[in-house]
Design a protein around this motif. Sequence first.
Motif, PDB file in Angstrom:
ATOM      1  N   ILE A  52       0.854  -1.190   0.000  1.00  9.90           N
ATOM      2  CA  ILE A  52       0.000   0.000   0.000  1.00  9.90           C
ATOM      3  C   ILE A  52       0.886   1.235   0.000  1.00  9.90           C
ATOM      4  O   ILE A  52       1.591   1.506   0.974  1.00  9.90           O
ATOM      5  N   LYS A  53       0.854   1.986  -1.073  1.00 14.52           N
ATOM      6  CA  LYS A  53       1.710   3.159  -1.233  1.00 14.52           C
ATOM      7  C   LYS A  53       0.948   4.417  -0.819  1.00 14.52           C
ATOM      8  O   LYS A  53       0.409   5.156  -1.639  1.00 14.52           O
ATOM      9  N   LEU A  54       0.904   4.651   0.489  1.00 18.86           N
ATOM     10  CA  LEU A  54       0.268   5.844   1.041  1.00 18.86           C
ATOM     11  C   LEU A  54       1.216   6.468   2.047  1.00 18.86           C
ATOM     12  O   LEU A  54       2.303   5.954   2.307  1.00 18.86           O
ATOM     13  N   ASN A  55       0.803   7.596   2.615  1.00 16.98           N
ATOM     14  CA  ASN A  55       1.627   8.205   3.650  1.00 16.98           C
ATOM     15  C   ASN A  55       1.657   7.326   4.898  1.00 16.98           C
ATOM     16  O   ASN A  55       0.813   6.449   5.083  1.00 16.98           O
ATOM     17  N   LYS A 121      -6.673  11.884   5.585  1.00 15.34           N
ATOM     18  CA  LYS A 121      -6.743  12.159   4.146  1.00 15.34           C
ATOM     19  C   LYS A 121      -7.095  13.626   3.889  1.00 15.34           C
ATOM     20  O   LYS A 121      -6.560  14.265   2.986  1.00 15.34           O
ATOM     21  N   LEU A 122      -8.017  14.147   4.701  1.00  6.60           N
ATOM     22  CA  LEU A 122      -8.382  15.559   4.553  1.00  6.60           C
ATOM     23  C   LEU A 122      -7.196  16.465   4.865  1.00  6.60           C
ATOM     24  O   LEU A 122      -6.920  17.421   4.133  1.00  6.60           O
ATOM     25  N   LEU A 123      -6.472  16.162   5.946  1.00  7.04           N
ATOM     26  CA  LEU A 123      -5.321  16.982   6.311  1.00  7.04           C
ATOM     27  C   LEU A 123      -4.202  16.862   5.288  1.00  7.04           C
ATOM     28  O   LEU A 123      -3.417  17.801   5.112  1.00  7.04           O
ATOM     29  N   LEU A 124      -4.113  15.717   4.626  1.00  8.05           N
ATOM     30  CA  LEU A 124      -3.094  15.553   3.590  1.00  8.05           C
ATOM     31  C   LEU A 124      -3.345  16.502   2.429  1.00  8.05           C
ATOM     32  O   LEU A 124      -2.411  16.982   1.788  1.00  8.05           O
ATOM     33  N   ILE A 125      -4.632  16.796   2.181  1.00  8.22           N
ATOM     34  CA  ILE A 125      -4.979  17.748   1.126  1.00  8.22           C
ATOM     35  C   ILE A 125      -4.766  19.180   1.607  1.00  8.22           C
ATOM     36  O   ILE A 125      -4.222  20.027   0.885  1.00  8.22           O
TER      37      ILE A 125
END
Length: 210
Positions: A52-55, A121-125
Amino acid sequence: MSLVNTTLADPSLPTPSRGADAVLILWCLLTFCFSFFGSILTLWATVKHNAIKLNCISVHLIKNIAIADIGFAVFVIAPITLAIITKKWVFGRTHCVITGLLLQFFAFADSNMICALSISKLLLIVMPLQSNSWAKNWYVTGLLWFAAAIPPLEHLIFWFTGDQVYSSYNHGGVYHCTAIATHTTRVVAWVDKAQLFILLVIPAMAIVGS
């Protein structure tokens, strides 16, 4: 009064049909298979192959969601499915209490992790340059697991005081396991409302605080 050492009769409960039992058993078996084997596959893919390639925080939360799903499948779905198949609770009153408490614990843990994952996810944006570290990830998930333990601890305390208890009861000569409230107090009602605050606010505080 305490219901821990009492066998309760509840003749008002309806007897489910065979068709309803079959559908419920099939649903429980499918839920167990997807929850258990799907979560094992998720952990295997993320831990061994980094698939899984996510933060970092998102991957860490996904791993903890998988752990919570495995716990729910093994300690909640499996004994409940066996009880439906055998049409009785075969594990005794102590395991009945434990199953009820673990149901709350893993369900709240799952909900907390999913809420935190959405917030991350919201904070990543909003803040794409925010840094993540493994120390922060463990802080976040540790706080979320602790928050998930608050509702079952509340019910455990009320169980010892006799306000609320998970117990087995006798219905037609067959033992069942359920949650039984002897009487509702203002404290119980207040804490039940506070659970919504725990579910919505704690994940946000954990993510933002990291």
